[in-house]
Design a protein around this motif. Sequence first.
Motif, PDB file in Angstrom:
ATOM      1  N   ALA A   1       4.693  13.664 -12.224  1.00 58.12           N
ATOM      2  CA  ALA A   1       5.238  13.577 -13.583  1.00 58.12           C
ATOM      3  C   ALA A   1       4.337  14.282 -14.585  1.00 58.12           C
ATOM      4  N   GLY A   2       3.088  14.459 -14.248  1.00 57.50           N
ATOM      5  CA  GLY A   2       2.163  15.133 -15.151  1.00 57.50           C
ATOM      6  C   GLY A   2       1.534  14.156 -16.126  1.00 57.50           C
TER       7      GLY A   2
ATOM      8  N   PHE B   1       0.829  -1.202   0.000  1.00 59.22           N
ATOM      9  CA  PHE B   1       0.000   0.000   0.000  1.00 59.22           C
ATOM     10  C   PHE B   1       0.865   1.253   0.000  1.00 59.22           C
ATOM     11  N   ALA B   2       1.944   1.237   0.770  1.00 56.10           N
ATOM     12  CA  ALA B   2       2.855   2.393   0.802  1.00 56.10           C
ATOM     13  C   ALA B   2       3.506   2.609  -0.560  1.00 56.10           C
ATOM     14  N   VAL B   3       3.923   1.532  -1.201  1.00 50.05           N
ATOM     15  CA  VAL B   3       4.525   1.656  -2.537  1.00 50.05           C
ATOM     16  C   VAL B   3       3.484   2.151  -3.537  1.00 50.05           C
ATOM     17  N   PHE B   4       2.260   1.666  -3.423  1.00 45.88           N
ATOM     18  CA  PHE B   4       1.178   2.143  -4.295  1.00 45.88           C
ATOM     19  C   PHE B   4       0.994   3.645  -4.149  1.00 45.88           C
ATOM     20  N   LEU B   5       0.945   4.117  -2.898  1.00 43.27           N
ATOM     21  CA  LEU B   5       0.782   5.556  -2.670  1.00 43.27           C
ATOM     22  C   LEU B   5       1.960   6.347  -3.230  1.00 43.27           C
ATOM     23  N   LEU B   6       3.168   5.826  -3.061  1.00 38.89           N
ATOM     24  CA  LEU B   6       4.360   6.499  -3.569  1.00 38.89           C
ATOM     25  C   LEU B   6       4.332   6.585  -5.097  1.00 38.89           C
ATOM     26  N   VAL B   7       4.043   5.489  -5.756  1.00 42.99           N
ATOM     27  CA  VAL B   7       3.993   5.480  -7.226  1.00 42.99           C
ATOM     28  C   VAL B   7       2.872   6.386  -7.723  1.00 42.99           C
ATOM     29  N   ARG B   8       1.765   6.366  -7.031  1.00 43.30           N
ATOM     30  CA  ARG B   8       0.638   7.222  -7.422  1.00 43.30           C
ATOM     31  C   ARG B   8       1.030   8.702  -7.355  1.00 43.30           C
TER      32      ARG B   8
END
Length: 139
Positions: free
Chosen positions: A108-109, A95-102
Amino acid sequence: MLNEFKKFAVRGNVIDLAVGIIIGTAFTAIVNSLVNDLLMPPLGLAIGGIDFSDFFVTIKGGGHESLAAAKAAGDVTINYGLFLNSIIKFVIVAFAVFLLVRQLNKLAGPKDAAPPPPPRSELLLEEIRDLLKQRPGPV
């Protein structure tokens, strides 16, 4: 061969991967503390003061009250409580990685939805090519 290795070792992807592993290792320590010290005690209290890490089934050996006692006695055990802890840790990390990638994707735009259309001259040349292909006889 040494030069090849140098090229490989200093490429951006390898260095990025090494940084990711180092940060991931540090992050794992934080998640372990979060699960073991903050989440599991209240969850164990909610289910009657039971610690998940002491959930186990003895396959071979005597009946012991705790996993530590069973391991000290040399019993063969299935430690499903520790497995449950690992699943909870994995879900937290995922979940933390998901939030970070999101968030990184937001920073990035937006990406271009479609490439720009080809120039008009290119379209005309394609039409001429297609018409020549359809024409009977030698080209």
